[in-house]
Design a protein around this motif. Sequence first.
Motif, PDB file in Angstrom:
ATOM      1  N   UNK A   1       0.864  -1.177   0.000  1.00 31.61           N
ATOM      2  CA  UNK A   1       0.000   0.000   0.000  1.00 31.61           C
ATOM      3  C   UNK A   1       0.898   1.223   0.000  1.00 31.61           C
ATOM      4  N   UNK A   2       0.580   2.158  -0.874  1.00 33.71           N
ATOM      5  CA  UNK A   2       1.440   3.329  -1.048  1.00 33.71           C
ATOM      6  C   UNK A   2       0.617   4.596  -0.924  1.00 33.71           C
ATOM      7  N   UNK A   3       1.229   5.611  -0.344  1.00 29.37           N
ATOM      8  CA  UNK A   3       0.515   6.855  -0.099  1.00 29.37           C
ATOM      9  C   UNK A   3       1.402   8.036  -0.476  1.00 29.37           C
ATOM     10  N   UNK A   4       0.747   9.113  -0.834  1.00 29.91           N
ATOM     11  CA  UNK A   4       1.429  10.394  -1.027  1.00 29.91           C
ATOM     12  C   UNK A   4       0.883  11.395  -0.023  1.00 29.91           C
ATOM     13  N   UNK A   5       1.811  12.120   0.600  1.00 29.23           N
ATOM     14  CA  UNK A   5       1.459  13.169   1.529  1.00 29.23           C
ATOM     15  C   UNK A   5       2.058  14.475   1.041  1.00 29.23           C
ATOM     16  N   UNK A   6       1.380  15.551   1.348  1.00 28.23           N
ATOM     17  CA  UNK A   6       1.850  16.900   1.022  1.00 28.23           C
ATOM     18  C   UNK A   6       2.103  17.622   2.339  1.00 28.23           C
ATOM     19  N   UNK A   7       3.195  18.374   2.393  1.00 19.73           N
ATOM     20  CA  UNK A   7       3.514  19.083   3.631  1.00 19.73           C
ATOM     21  C   UNK A   7       3.883  20.528   3.352  1.00 19.73           C
TER      22      UNK A   7
ATOM     23  N   UNK B   1      -2.079  17.498 -12.544  1.00 28.72           N
ATOM     24  CA  UNK B   1      -2.433  18.196 -13.779  1.00 28.72           C
ATOM     25  C   UNK B   1      -3.781  18.912 -13.622  1.00 28.72           C
ATOM     26  N   UNK B   2      -3.865  20.214 -13.886  1.00 26.56           N
ATOM     27  CA  UNK B   2      -2.746  21.124 -14.090  1.00 26.56           C
ATOM     28  C   UNK B   2      -2.162  21.556 -12.755  1.00 26.56           C
ATOM     29  N   UNK B   3      -0.906  21.879 -12.743  1.00 25.66           N
ATOM     30  CA  UNK B   3      -0.262  22.338 -11.517  1.00 25.66           C
ATOM     31  C   UNK B   3      -0.689  23.763 -11.192  1.00 25.66           C
ATOM     32  N   UNK B   4      -0.825  24.020  -9.899  1.00 22.07           N
ATOM     33  CA  UNK B   4      -1.238  25.342  -9.434  1.00 22.07           C
ATOM     34  C   UNK B   4      -0.223  25.845  -8.404  1.00 22.07           C
ATOM     35  N   UNK B   5      -0.076  27.153  -8.263  1.00 24.22           N
ATOM     36  CA  UNK B   5       0.878  27.682  -7.276  1.00 24.22           C
ATOM     37  C   UNK B   5       0.638  27.151  -5.863  1.00 24.22           C
ATOM     38  N   UNK B   6      -0.606  26.895  -5.514  1.00 23.36           N
ATOM     39  CA  UNK B   6      -0.941  26.347  -4.195  1.00 23.36           C
ATOM     40  C   UNK B   6      -0.467  24.927  -3.988  1.00 23.36           C
ATOM     41  N   UNK B   7      -0.029  24.285  -5.068  1.00 20.50           N
ATOM     42  CA  UNK B   7       0.517  22.931  -4.947  1.00 20.50           C
ATOM     43  C   UNK B   7       1.970  22.956  -4.462  1.00 20.50           C
ATOM     44  N   UNK B   8       2.556  24.127  -4.397  1.00 21.05           N
ATOM     45  CA  UNK B   8       3.952  24.249  -3.953  1.00 21.05           C
ATOM     46  C   UNK B   8       4.053  23.777  -2.500  1.00 21.05           C
ATOM     47  N   UNK B   9       4.819  22.717  -2.296  1.00 24.81           N
ATOM     48  CA  UNK B   9       4.933  22.075  -0.982  1.00 24.81           C
ATOM     49  C   UNK B   9       5.981  20.972  -1.099  1.00 24.81           C
ATOM     50  N   UNK B  10       6.240  20.301   0.010  1.00 24.02           N
ATOM     51  CA  UNK B  10       7.077  19.104  -0.015  1.00 24.02           C
ATOM     52  C   UNK B  10       6.159  17.886  -0.105  1.00 24.02           C
TER      53      UNK B  10
ATOM     54  N   UNK C   1       6.626   3.848   5.963  1.00 21.78           N
ATOM     55  CA  UNK C   1       8.022   4.105   5.626  1.00 21.78           C
ATOM     56  C   UNK C   1       8.025   5.233   4.617  1.00 21.78           C
ATOM     57  N   UNK C   2       8.631   6.351   4.979  1.00 22.49           N
ATOM     58  CA  UNK C   2       8.611   7.544   4.149  1.00 22.49           C
ATOM     59  C   UNK C   2       9.903   7.708   3.363  1.00 22.49           C
ATOM     60  N   UNK C   3       9.767   8.335   2.195  1.00 22.18           N
ATOM     61  CA  UNK C   3      10.926   8.836   1.478  1.00 22.18           C
ATOM     62  C   UNK C   3      11.340  10.182   2.059  1.00 22.18           C
ATOM     63  N   UNK C   4      12.403  10.764   1.497  1.00 21.23           N
ATOM     64  CA  UNK C   4      12.928  12.016   2.037  1.00 21.23           C
ATOM     65  C   UNK C   4      12.149  13.235   1.565  1.00 21.23           C
ATOM     66  N   UNK C   5      11.306  13.038   0.560  1.00 20.47           N
ATOM     67  CA  UNK C   5      10.494  14.143   0.091  1.00 20.47           C
ATOM     68  C   UNK C   5      11.059  14.833  -1.141  1.00 20.47           C
ATOM     69  N   UNK C   6      10.156  15.436  -1.908  1.00 19.35           N
ATOM     70  CA  UNK C   6      10.513  16.260  -3.056  1.00 19.35           C
ATOM     71  C   UNK C   6       9.814  17.597  -2.892  1.00 19.35           C
ATOM     72  N   UNK C   7      10.600  18.667  -2.962  1.00 22.96           N
ATOM     73  CA  UNK C   7      10.013  20.002  -2.835  1.00 22.96           C
ATOM     74  C   UNK C   7       9.558  20.481  -4.204  1.00 22.96           C
ATOM     75  N   UNK C   8       8.261  20.665  -4.356  1.00 16.47           N
ATOM     76  CA  UNK C   8       7.687  21.120  -5.621  1.00 16.47           C
ATOM     77  C   UNK C   8       7.443  22.618  -5.560  1.00 16.47           C
ATOM     78  N   UNK C   9       7.918  23.313  -6.572  1.00 17.61           N
ATOM     79  CA  UNK C   9       7.657  24.745  -6.707  1.00 17.61           C
ATOM     80  C   UNK C   9       6.904  24.959  -8.008  1.00 17.61           C
ATOM     81  N   UNK C  10       5.714  25.521  -7.916  1.00 18.82           N
ATOM     82  CA  UNK C  10       4.918  25.812  -9.094  1.00 18.82           C
ATOM     83  C   UNK C  10       4.943  27.320  -9.305  1.00 18.82           C
ATOM     84  N   UNK C  11       5.521  27.725 -10.412  1.00 18.63           N
ATOM     85  CA  UNK C  11       5.712  29.156 -10.674  1.00 18.63           C
ATOM     86  C   UNK C  11       4.576  29.713 -11.516  1.00 18.63           C
ATOM     87  N   UNK C  12       4.036  30.879 -11.110  1.00 12.22           N
ATOM     88  CA  UNK C  12       2.921  31.491 -11.860  1.00 12.22           C
ATOM     89  C   UNK C  12       3.362  31.915 -13.254  1.00 12.22           C
TER      90      UNK C  12
END
Lengths: 114, 114
Positions: free
Chosen positions: A32-38, A78-87, A103-114
């Motif tokens: 079972x796999x999950x995605x979290x936003x922080x 899809x589509x990405x929005x500035x509010x999606x910017x998070x880890x 068991x978590x990964x280290x995370x990816x920091x997403x930056x969505x630019x306007x």
Amino acid sequence: DQQVKQNSPSLSVQEGRISILNCDYTNSMFDYFLWYKKYPAEGPTFLISISSIKDKNEDGRFTVFLNKSAKHLSLHIVPSQPGDSAVYFCAASGLRGSQGNLIFGKGTKLSVKP
Amino acid sequence: DAGVTQSPTHLIKTRGQQVTLRCSPKSGHDTVSWYQQALGQGPQFIFQYYEEEERQRGNFPDRFSGHQFPNYSSELNVNALLLGDSALYLCASSFDLLALNEQFFGPGTRLTVL
């Protein structure tokens, strides 16, 4: 040894385009796999999950794909929005049918630019 | 409906001291898990409590102990603090249903050990 790996520490995407976040795992017992936003100063927020019996799960703008043979999953926004910017954290659970520790990964920091 | 709450928000301790962190689960949830998130890392599972008993434990020394109360709230205790214990401590709650792995996280307690 890291069982869940997110090899891209950061990702920058233009608003309106697709964001693809990747995650690899090594333990074939994960089912079972999950995605979290922080956001900063907040706890992780559950986003979407997928069971190992599926290869795709979709929820609005978010879709998770699972490739068990490659031990790889990805999150598409899809589509990405500035509010999606998070880890974004990928997490895996290996206890079928019950609450198990994640068991978590280290995370990816997403930056969505306007 | 209040979500998962944690106290205190921040805490500064010195090496060798003891600390107690507190967590109140989301309404209706009976299972509490604790995670440690070091800087630049993903959350790492410490232990999980259900029905006032420790159900699972991650790879953490005995200096880390916990408790769950009849109202499902929980405490995390760390004895003989080390510099390496400096981290964000996250509490997550869930309802113990089969195959339900979505946990709701609190905002965390930032512990600094000097």
